[in-house]
Design a protein around this motif. Structure first.
Motif, mmCIF file in Angstrom:
data_model
loop_
_atom_site.group_PDB
_atom_site.id
_atom_site.type_symbol
_atom_site.label_atom_id
_atom_site.label_comp_id
_atom_site.label_asym_id
_atom_site.label_seq_id
_atom_site.Cartn_x
_atom_site.Cartn_y
_atom_site.Cartn_z
ATOM 1 N N ALA A 1 8.122 27.529 8.024
ATOM 2 C CA ALA A 1 6.830 27.266 8.668
ATOM 3 C C ALA A 1 5.994 26.301 7.828
ATOM 4 C CB ALA A 1 6.084 28.582 8.875
ATOM 5 N N ARG A 2 6.019 26.471 6.519
ATOM 6 C CA ARG A 2 5.269 25.557 5.646
ATOM 7 C C ARG A 2 5.852 24.144 5.697
ATOM 8 N NH1 ARG A 2 4.988 29.746 0.565
ATOM 9 N NH2 ARG A 2 3.038 30.816 1.147
ATOM 10 N N PHE A 3 7.188 24.055 5.771
ATOM 11 C CA PHE A 3 7.814 22.736 5.891
ATOM 12 C C PHE A 3 7.316 22.041 7.146
ATOM 13 C CE2 PHE A 3 11.254 20.413 8.089
ATOM 14 C CZ PHE A 3 11.317 19.295 7.258
ATOM 15 N N ILE A 4 7.294 22.741 8.264
ATOM 16 C CA ILE A 4 6.854 22.146 9.517
ATOM 17 C C ILE A 4 5.367 21.797 9.460
ATOM 18 C CG2 ILE A 4 6.538 22.577 11.989
ATOM 19 C CD1 ILE A 4 9.084 24.366 11.812
ATOM 20 N N SER A 5 4.584 22.641 8.801
ATOM 21 C CA SER A 5 3.149 22.428 8.736
ATOM 22 C C SER A 5 2.760 21.258 7.836
ATOM 23 C CB SER A 5 2.449 23.700 8.238
ATOM 24 O OG SER A 5 1.069 23.474 8.082
ATOM 25 N N VAL A 6 3.302 21.226 6.633
ATOM 26 C CA VAL A 6 2.821 20.236 5.665
ATOM 27 C C VAL A 6 3.922 19.356 5.069
ATOM 28 C CG1 VAL A 6 0.896 21.732 5.025
ATOM 29 C CG2 VAL A 6 2.995 21.806 3.683
ATOM 30 N N GLY B 1 10.239 17.384 19.845
ATOM 31 C CA GLY B 1 10.303 17.519 18.402
ATOM 32 C C GLY B 1 9.265 18.475 17.863
ATOM 33 N N ILE B 2 9.173 18.483 16.534
ATOM 34 C CA ILE B 2 8.246 19.412 15.867
ATOM 35 C C ILE B 2 7.043 18.687 15.281
ATOM 36 C CG2 ILE B 2 10.003 21.135 15.339
ATOM 37 C CD1 ILE B 2 10.229 19.926 12.545
ATOM 38 N N MET B 3 6.940 17.366 15.471
ATOM 39 C CA MET B 3 5.827 16.628 14.902
ATOM 40 C C MET B 3 4.480 17.132 15.413
ATOM 41 S SD MET B 3 7.011 14.510 12.689
ATOM 42 C CE MET B 3 5.619 13.436 12.393
ATOM 43 N N GLY B 4 4.461 17.663 16.617
ATOM 44 C CA GLY B 4 3.214 18.173 17.170
ATOM 45 C C GLY B 4 2.697 19.404 16.454
ATOM 46 N N MET B 5 3.564 20.023 15.635
ATOM 47 C CA MET B 5 3.159 21.214 14.882
ATOM 48 C C MET B 5 2.683 20.868 13.475
ATOM 49 S SD MET B 5 3.569 23.633 17.041
ATOM 50 C CE MET B 5 3.596 25.192 16.146
ATOM 51 N N ALA B 6 2.763 19.587 13.094
ATOM 52 C CA ALA B 6 2.310 19.176 11.769
ATOM 53 C C ALA B 6 0.826 19.487 11.608
ATOM 54 C CB ALA B 6 2.560 17.691 11.558
ATOM 55 N N GLY B 7 0.473 20.152 10.517
ATOM 56 C CA GLY B 7 -0.904 20.515 10.255
ATOM 57 C C GLY B 7 -1.325 21.842 10.854
ATOM 58 N N GLU B 8 -0.430 22.441 11.645
ATOM 59 C CA GLU B 8 -0.740 23.735 12.268
ATOM 60 C C GLU B 8 -0.691 24.837 11.206
ATOM 61 O OE1 GLU B 8 -2.264 25.858 14.547
ATOM 62 O OE2 GLU B 8 -1.392 24.341 15.906
ATOM 63 N N MET C 1 0.843 -1.191 0.000
ATOM 64 C CA MET C 1 0.000 0.000 0.000
ATOM 65 C C MET C 1 0.875 1.235 0.000
ATOM 66 S SD MET C 1 -3.130 0.882 2.598
ATOM 67 C CE MET C 1 -2.266 1.766 3.865
ATOM 68 N N MET C 2 0.537 2.212 -0.825
ATOM 69 C CA MET C 2 1.371 3.407 -0.928
ATOM 70 C C MET C 2 1.346 4.176 0.389
ATOM 71 S SD MET C 2 1.127 6.595 -3.592
ATOM 72 C CE MET C 2 1.338 5.519 -4.997
ATOM 73 N N MET C 3 2.546 4.508 0.889
ATOM 74 C CA MET C 3 2.635 5.307 2.112
ATOM 75 C C MET C 3 2.329 6.758 1.809
ATOM 76 S SD MET C 3 6.017 3.702 3.876
ATOM 77 C CE MET C 3 6.913 3.802 2.338
ATOM 78 N N LYS C 4 1.809 7.442 2.769
ATOM 79 C CA LYS C 4 1.460 8.860 2.620
ATOM 80 C C LYS C 4 2.264 9.677 3.599
ATOM 81 C CE LYS C 4 -1.907 8.294 -0.393
ATOM 82 N NZ LYS C 4 -1.857 8.839 -1.743
ATOM 83 N N ARG C 5 2.914 10.719 3.131
ATOM 84 C CA ARG C 5 3.586 11.620 4.047
ATOM 85 C C ARG C 5 2.543 12.469 4.746
ATOM 86 N NH1 ARG C 5 5.524 15.101 -0.881
ATOM 87 N NH2 ARG C 5 6.400 13.089 -1.349
ATOM 88 N N LEU C 6 2.822 12.899 5.947
ATOM 89 C CA LEU C 6 1.872 13.708 6.702
ATOM 90 C C LEU C 6 1.446 14.948 5.940
ATOM 91 C CD1 LEU C 6 3.361 13.542 10.310
ATOM 92 C CD2 LEU C 6 1.265 12.479 9.491
ATOM 93 N N GLY C 7 2.414 15.498 5.173
ATOM 94 C CA GLY C 7 2.111 16.748 4.485
ATOM 95 C C GLY C 7 0.981 16.647 3.500
ATOM 96 N N THR C 8 0.812 15.489 2.840
ATOM 97 C CA THR C 8 -0.239 15.406 1.829
ATOM 98 C C THR C 8 -1.630 15.510 2.449
ATOM 99 O OG1 THR C 8 -0.213 12.992 1.985
ATOM 100 C CG2 THR C 8 1.192 13.994 0.307
#
Length: 444
Positions: free
Chosen positions: A130-135, A94-101, A1-8
């Protein structure tokens, strides 16, 4: 199954962001990946990416060592605290908690008292980060096995991609950039390698491959991890031929006069042209003044290269370019890399094969007598006298066995003589021992 990065997951959300007087952030979907990749390189090392000097004082909130210039610079890099897996290092989260912010929220963090990046980066650069961290963060645990560091993918699938895209700079075996064995790098630093695959490398021409899907990129990492971790034998043996005679191997002109580093207090018994050869100062046994060149017409008082076994290739290249050698203006980058690979990984301890006092090979050559007639005899002849432009092979092997051994291992410059470096060490010994029994003159 194709993996999805959090950013997508958040791409649609990111496309709605807008930047205006109130600090809201906007990104068109067409340039979002480029902005995110730029942010990934800034996260890696914004000073290198922007060609900016490091702040003079360490980040006051950094908890690690911060005395040397390198430590001070490291204190300002995002990755130093938050890691290549984005999950934090030590007590620093880490910064994972900011993903999607919302990037506007992330900007406020980048500019707070813990970071103070507004004093060193422009608004557009901070927005990219900021965009890198977000998406742009990747779920590395879905791609890399935490225990082994191996990519969770089949590397063979991306061999064509590597050989047509990455190999243009890195070489087919990942060895073409000085000091970077890509196979070793990808195995020792898989998270950094994956980050670089997605975002490119700061201040370099390496492209960001973020536009491709995650499955392709983790397969690419897996292929890189299958590459050789040491320099290729092709590079090492060519370096050995350059050490022997670089101007014969390359066809390049030799500078006029005696090499600048060749001692002037000696009575010159070699031609000025020969003083530009590596072996002329450092010897066929690589020990310089401490080996066979400790006396005689080749004595220079210069130490050998044996102390550089295992040394970093980058440092060896730096030495080759310095004022004592001056090869930077003469040899190509590939020449320098091959020569450095030979110095670092290609030197053989000739004392295991040749007795220093008697010059005889430490072998009775009885186990492998078939090798000379089949491997060497076709060119050199049954008695080693077929090549008229050189001394009888038996004479060369007895007068200077170190020279003979070097050529057996690496071949002869600009000629089609094979390099037998891959042979078993006992076969090499027996081959040398057999050659020493051959006639020492042309007419016997």
């Amino acid at each position: 199954m194709m993996m999805k990065r959090l950013g997508t997951i958040f791409t649609v959300l990111a496309a709605l962001y807008s930047t205006g007087e109130n600090g809201q952030v906007h990104a068109n979907s067409t340039d979002l990946d480029a902005s995110v990749s730029s942010g990934g390189r800034l996260y890696n090392d914004w000073m290198v990416e922007l060609d900016e000097s490091a702040p003079k004082k360490a980040n006051p909130k950094y908890r690690g060592a911060k005395q040397s210039p390198e430590e001070i610079a490291a204190s300002w890099r995002c990755v130093t605290c938050h890691g290549w897996d984005y999950k934090g290092i030590g007590a620093t989260k880490g910064i994972m908690g900011m993903a999607g912010e919302n990037p506007a929220t992330i900007l406020s963090v980048l500019n707070d008292a813990n970071h103070n990046y507004q004093y060193y980066m422009q608004k557009g650069e901070l927005l990219d980060m900021a965009r890198f961290i977000s998406v742009g963060l990747t779920d590395v645990d879905a791609m890399i096995d935490r225990k082994t560091g191996k990519a969770k993918a089949d590397g063979n699938a991306q061999r064509p991609f590597f050989e047509t895209v990455c190999a243009m700079c890195h070489g087919a075996e990942g060895q073409s950039l000085p000091g970077v064995s890509l196979g070793q790098f990808a195995n020792q630093k898989p998270y950094l390698t994956l980050h670089s695959i997605f975002n490119g490398h700061p201040g370099a021409v390496m492209p960001s491959l973020r536009a491709f899907d995650d499955k392709k990129l983790v397969e690419l990492l897996a292929y890189m991890q299958s590459l050789p971790e040491t320099a290729s034998l092709v590079s090492i043996v060519r370096g050995g031929r350059l050490y022997d005679n670089w101007f014969m191997e390359t066809g390049r002109e030799v500078p006029m006069g005696v090499h600048p580093a060749y001692p002037r207090n000696l009575k010159l018994e070699v031609k000025p042209k020969q003083t530009w050869l590596c072996k002329e100062c450092h010897g066929w046994d690589y020990r310089g003044k401490d080996g066979q060149y400790k006396s005689g017409k080749h004595f220079t008082g210069i130490k050998g290269i044996d102390g550089k076994k295992g040394a970093a290739v980058k440092e060896i290249i730096k030495t080759l370019k310095d004022d004592n050698h001056e090869y930077g203006a003469i040899l190509s980058n590939q020449d320098l890399l091959d020569l450095a690979n030979f110095v670092s990984e290609g030197q053989m301890d000739m004392g295991t094969v040749i007795d220093d006092k008697t010059r005889k090979v430490k072998s009775d050559f009885k186990d492998h007598t078939k090798f000379y007639p089949t491997l060497c005899g076709n060119c050199h002849g049954e008695k080693g006298r077929a090549i008229r432009t050189m001394k009888a092979l038996g004479r060369v092997a007895n007068e200077d066995p170190w020279k003979s051994l070097h050529k057996i291992l690496n071949g002869h410059p600009a000629e089609e003589m094979p390099a037998w470096r891959s042979l078993n060490s006992e076969v090499i010994k027996d081959l040398m021992g057999y050659i020493q029994t051959l006639p020492i003159n042309k007419r016997s």
